[in-house]
Scaffold this motif. Structure first.
Motif, mmCIF file in Angstrom:
data_model
loop_
_atom_site.group_PDB
_atom_site.id
_atom_site.type_symbol
_atom_site.label_atom_id
_atom_site.label_comp_id
_atom_site.label_asym_id
_atom_site.label_seq_id
_atom_site.Cartn_x
_atom_site.Cartn_y
_atom_site.Cartn_z
ATOM 1 N N MET A 168 -9.056 -3.482 73.666
ATOM 2 C CA MET A 168 -7.791 -3.381 74.394
ATOM 3 C C MET A 168 -6.964 -2.237 73.824
ATOM 4 O O MET A 168 -6.825 -2.102 72.608
ATOM 5 N N PHE A 169 -6.440 -1.419 74.702
ATOM 6 C CA PHE A 169 -5.621 -0.296 74.283
ATOM 7 C C PHE A 169 -4.452 -0.801 73.436
ATOM 8 O O PHE A 169 -3.782 -1.771 73.786
ATOM 9 N N PHE A 170 -4.227 -0.139 72.296
ATOM 10 C CA PHE A 170 -3.172 -0.470 71.343
ATOM 11 C C PHE A 170 -3.498 -1.674 70.441
ATOM 12 O O PHE A 170 -2.634 -2.109 69.684
ATOM 13 N N VAL A 171 -4.705 -2.185 70.502
ATOM 14 C CA VAL A 171 -5.102 -3.247 69.575
ATOM 15 C C VAL A 171 -5.917 -2.625 68.444
ATOM 16 O O VAL A 171 -7.045 -2.174 68.653
ATOM 17 N N GLY A 172 -5.337 -2.573 67.248
ATOM 18 C CA GLY A 172 -6.043 -2.058 66.088
ATOM 19 C C GLY A 172 -6.773 -3.174 65.355
ATOM 20 O O GLY A 172 -6.767 -4.339 65.779
ATOM 21 N N GLU A 173 -7.386 -2.834 64.236
ATOM 22 C CA GLU A 173 -8.180 -3.811 63.494
ATOM 23 C C GLU A 173 -7.316 -4.960 62.981
ATOM 24 O O GLU A 173 -7.719 -6.128 63.057
ATOM 25 N N ALA A 174 -6.143 -4.634 62.437
ATOM 26 C CA ALA A 174 -5.279 -5.685 61.888
ATOM 27 C C ALA A 174 -4.826 -6.651 62.983
ATOM 28 O O ALA A 174 -4.833 -7.876 62.794
ATOM 29 N N THR A 175 -4.440 -6.086 64.144
ATOM 30 C CA THR A 175 -4.011 -6.937 65.260
ATOM 31 C C THR A 175 -5.172 -7.772 65.777
ATOM 32 O O THR A 175 -5.015 -8.962 66.080
ATOM 33 N N ALA A 176 -6.356 -7.160 65.874
ATOM 34 C CA ALA A 176 -7.536 -7.892 66.334
ATOM 35 C C ALA A 176 -7.856 -9.055 65.399
ATOM 36 O O ALA A 176 -8.224 -10.146 65.853
ATOM 37 N N ASP A 177 -7.709 -8.846 64.094
ATOM 38 C CA ASP A 177 -7.965 -9.922 63.129
ATOM 39 C C ASP A 177 -7.016 -11.090 63.351
ATOM 40 O O ASP A 177 -7.422 -12.265 63.313
ATOM 41 N N LYS A 178 -5.732 -10.769 63.569
ATOM 42 C CA LYS A 178 -4.752 -11.838 63.819
ATOM 43 C C LYS A 178 -5.109 -12.609 65.086
ATOM 44 O O LYS A 178 -5.025 -13.844 65.128
ATOM 45 N N LEU A 179 -5.493 -11.876 66.139
ATOM 46 C CA LEU A 179 -5.848 -12.531 67.395
ATOM 47 C C LEU A 179 -7.109 -13.365 67.243
ATOM 48 O O LEU A 179 -7.191 -14.489 67.759
ATOM 49 N N ASN A 180 -8.107 -12.821 66.537
ATOM 50 C CA ASN A 180 -9.366 -13.548 66.344
ATOM 51 C C ASN A 180 -9.131 -14.876 65.636
ATOM 52 O O ASN A 180 -9.776 -15.897 65.947
ATOM 53 N N LYS A 181 -8.216 -14.884 64.665
ATOM 54 C CA LYS A 181 -7.951 -16.098 63.888
ATOM 55 C C LYS A 181 -7.323 -17.194 64.735
ATOM 56 O O LYS A 181 -7.370 -18.379 64.367
ATOM 57 N N THR A 182 -6.732 -16.805 65.869
ATOM 58 C CA THR A 182 -6.158 -17.807 66.779
ATOM 59 C C THR A 182 -7.117 -18.153 67.915
ATOM 60 O O THR A 182 -6.745 -18.869 68.843
ATOM 61 N N GLY A 183 -8.341 -17.629 67.847
ATOM 62 C CA GLY A 183 -9.341 -17.925 68.867
ATOM 63 C C GLY A 183 -9.384 -16.952 70.013
ATOM 64 O O GLY A 183 -10.132 -17.150 70.983
ATOM 65 N N ILE A 184 -8.602 -15.871 69.941
ATOM 66 C CA ILE A 184 -8.594 -14.867 70.999
ATOM 67 C C ILE A 184 -9.638 -13.804 70.654
ATOM 68 O O ILE A 184 -9.419 -12.957 69.784
ATOM 69 N N LYS A 185 -10.778 -13.872 71.310
ATOM 70 C CA LYS A 185 -11.896 -12.986 70.994
ATOM 71 C C LYS A 185 -12.055 -11.856 72.012
ATOM 72 O O LYS A 185 -12.510 -10.769 71.666
ATOM 73 N N THR A 186 -11.709 -12.120 73.256
ATOM 74 C CA THR A 186 -11.913 -11.146 74.321
ATOM 75 C C THR A 186 -10.588 -10.770 74.979
ATOM 76 O O THR A 186 -9.557 -11.434 74.774
ATOM 77 N N ILE A 187 -10.647 -9.704 75.793
ATOM 78 C CA ILE A 187 -9.451 -9.308 76.545
ATOM 79 C C ILE A 187 -9.064 -10.404 77.530
ATOM 80 O O ILE A 187 -7.878 -10.663 77.769
ATOM 81 N N LYS B 113 -10.923 -7.812 86.201
ATOM 82 C CA LYS B 113 -11.283 -8.999 85.436
ATOM 83 C C LYS B 113 -12.777 -9.004 85.108
ATOM 84 O O LYS B 113 -13.182 -9.427 84.013
ATOM 85 N N ASP B 114 -13.595 -8.526 86.028
ATOM 86 C CA ASP B 114 -15.041 -8.485 85.795
ATOM 87 C C ASP B 114 -15.410 -7.418 84.759
ATOM 88 O O ASP B 114 -16.317 -7.626 83.950
ATOM 89 N N ILE B 115 -14.706 -6.271 84.791
ATOM 90 C CA ILE B 115 -15.058 -5.162 83.898
ATOM 91 C C ILE B 115 -14.446 -5.316 82.518
ATOM 92 O O ILE B 115 -15.126 -5.174 81.489
ATOM 93 N N LEU B 116 -13.154 -5.619 82.461
ATOM 94 C CA LEU B 116 -12.423 -5.560 81.192
ATOM 95 C C LEU B 116 -12.343 -6.888 80.449
ATOM 96 O O LEU B 116 -12.404 -6.908 79.209
ATOM 97 N N TRP B 117 -12.195 -7.990 81.171
ATOM 98 C CA TRP B 117 -11.936 -9.253 80.488
ATOM 99 C C TRP B 117 -13.082 -9.712 79.574
ATOM 100 O O TRP B 117 -12.819 -10.348 78.547
ATOM 101 N N PRO B 118 -14.342 -9.402 79.858
ATOM 102 C CA PRO B 118 -15.413 -9.823 78.934
ATOM 103 C C PRO B 118 -15.453 -9.002 77.637
ATOM 104 O O PRO B 118 -16.146 -9.385 76.684
ATOM 105 N N MET B 119 -14.725 -7.881 77.565
ATOM 106 C CA MET B 119 -14.779 -7.002 76.396
ATOM 107 C C MET B 119 -14.139 -7.653 75.173
ATOM 108 O O MET B 119 -13.211 -8.459 75.278
ATOM 109 N N ASN B 120 -14.616 -7.250 73.990
ATOM 110 C CA ASN B 120 -13.985 -7.645 72.742
ATOM 111 C C ASN B 120 -12.517 -7.226 72.765
ATOM 112 O O ASN B 120 -12.180 -6.137 73.240
ATOM 113 N N VAL B 121 -11.641 -8.080 72.268
ATOM 114 C CA VAL B 121 -10.204 -7.792 72.314
ATOM 115 C C VAL B 121 -9.877 -6.501 71.570
ATOM 116 O O VAL B 121 -8.860 -5.851 71.849
ATOM 117 N N ARG B 122 -10.736 -6.095 70.636
ATOM 118 C CA ARG B 122 -10.514 -4.839 69.901
ATOM 119 C C ARG B 122 -10.541 -3.634 70.839
ATOM 120 O O ARG B 122 -9.986 -2.577 70.517
#
Length: 406
Positions: A183-202, A172-181
């Motif tokens: 996250m393994f298997f999260v591409g740009e299109a998926t990251a955009d969808k997540l960002n639009k719902t307020g999900i910015k980090t892992i 949680k200390d190492i990975l959770w602060p990272m940009n959700v992009r």
């Protein structure tokens, strides 16, 4: 039982392998790329010094040179990368038989049963790094964790030549602060969808409602929720159980467009030779041949042909490919790129139902002896030591050494 999973990722693999033959360039920015004159001018790999200039994989050579005028360019030799990949995985298997290649330069290892022999996961990772460096002159980075996903993300965390442990206590200390992009298997299109719902980090992803994620992304949403929370339980496969090769192919974009049957025969001869030699190396034969043709407007057609008997002979693959092209392509139309692929593979030692004609015909056996002799000559003296007459001094960009890439 708690698992100890390693993910080993070679550092700048293609560039590092090429630099073994060019030690004078070790302190220079270096990139591996196709030949711009052959319309292959794309960056395939770069070393750490080139990366500092912002050079990225898949950008054009002229873009890279604009960022770094002193960039040194080296041609790719994919057969070398394949050979080193096999050597690297052989080293991994000294520590465990649970080795699952993920790509030519990445593998997962389950060392849970090896801890009593070799020490902790971190100690094994450090031993692997030192062994590869000493024996092969290459460096790798290793992630150590309790599942495959976090191990993979750990190998990216401290590059190059580093070991990162991601445990149940620190993920949680190492990975959770990272940009959700990240996250393994999260591409740009998926990251955009997540960002639009307020999900910015892992961490945001991990704390999200799984039902909402599934509604947003389908099955992928539930999978990403589990991954972010460390719930991946997928096993590491044994090296001996890795998926068998399903096809063997080779293709190239030509220096100039092919025009007419003479050009086509030169190209098909060289490509078929490479495909056949690989089949023999893998001890496999093909029941079918597939040809992909790309025209100057980048339109592609794909056609295939089934064979009466499985083969790993260049002349038979070439003959089938020519028949496919002749029946499906207007020969007056230019061809920018050709790919020939052997499909429907089987082990060469599997019994074959031969016709009476095949049994009475010794020419196939003689052809196989000739082509295996060619394999032996090339193994001893290099790929350019012997080739087909029609390929010599061609002007379409076929080079037998470079053409034997994968």
């Amino acid at each position: 039982m708690d698992r100890t999973i390693l993910h080993c990722d070679m550092d700048g693999f293609y560039a590092s392998v090429e630099l073994l033959d060019h030690p004078e360039l070790k302190d220079s920015p270096v990139a591996v790329c196709g030949n711009p004159e052959n319309r292959h001018g794309i960056i395939l790999a770069k070393n750490a010094r080139a990366k500092k200039y912002g050079i990225t994989t898949a950008e054009t050579v002229w873009q890279a040179k604009k960022k770094c005028p002193d960039l040194r360019l080296l041609p790719p030799h994919h057969y070398k990368y394949k050979e080193f990949s096999l050597k690297i995985n052989d080293i991994y298997q000294r520590f465990t038989d649970m080795v699952e290649p993920f790509s030519i330069d990445e593998s997962w290892l389950d060392v849970s049963a090896s801890l009593k022999l070799f020490g902790t996961g971190k100690e094994i990772a450090d031993m692997l790094r030192e062994t590869v460096k000493t024996e092969l002159g290459l460096t790798l980075s290793v992630g150590v964790s309790f599942n495959k996903i976090f191990a993979k993300m750990g190998s990216d965390y401290n590059k190059p030549d580093g070991t990162t442990v991601i445990s149940c206590d620190n993920y949680k200390d190492i990975l959770w602060p990272m940009n959700v992009r990240k996250m393994f298997f999260v591409g740009e299109a998926t990251a955009d969808k997540l960002n639009k719902t307020g999900i910015k980090t892992i961490g945001d992803l991990a704390r999200s409602d799984r039902t909402l994620l599934t509604a947003l992304l389908g099955k992928q949403g539930g999978m990403l929720y589990e991954y972010a929370n460390g719930l991946d339980s997928s096993p590491v496969c044994r090296y001996s159980e890795r998926e068998k090769i399903k096809s063997v192919g080779n293709g190239t974009t030509f220096r100039r467009n092919l025009q007419g049957m003479d050009d086509i025969k030169v190209a098909v001869t060289a490509l078929s030779d490479t495909v056949a030699s690989r089949l023999r190396k893998y001890q496999m034969k093909a029941f079918g041949v597939k040809v992909d043709i790309k025209d100057p407007e980048f339109k592609i057609i794909s056609r295939q042909k089934q064979l009466s008997a499985p083969t790993n002979l260049a002349e038979e693959i070439c003959r089938a490919a020519i028949e496919i092209i002749s029946s499906s392509w207007r020969l007056r139309d230019p061809i920018r790129m050709l790919t020939i692929t052997a499909i429907n593979l089987c082990d060469e030692n599997e019994s074959e139902q031969l016709s009476l004609f095949d049994l009475a015909d010794n020419s196939r056996e003689e052809s196989e002896k000739v082509e295996r002799t060619i394999d032996n000559i090339r193994a001893k003296f290099g790929d350019k030591a012997i080739t087909f007459g029609r390929v010599i001094n061609n002007d379409i960009g076929i080079d037998m050494d470079d053409n034997r890439t994968e």
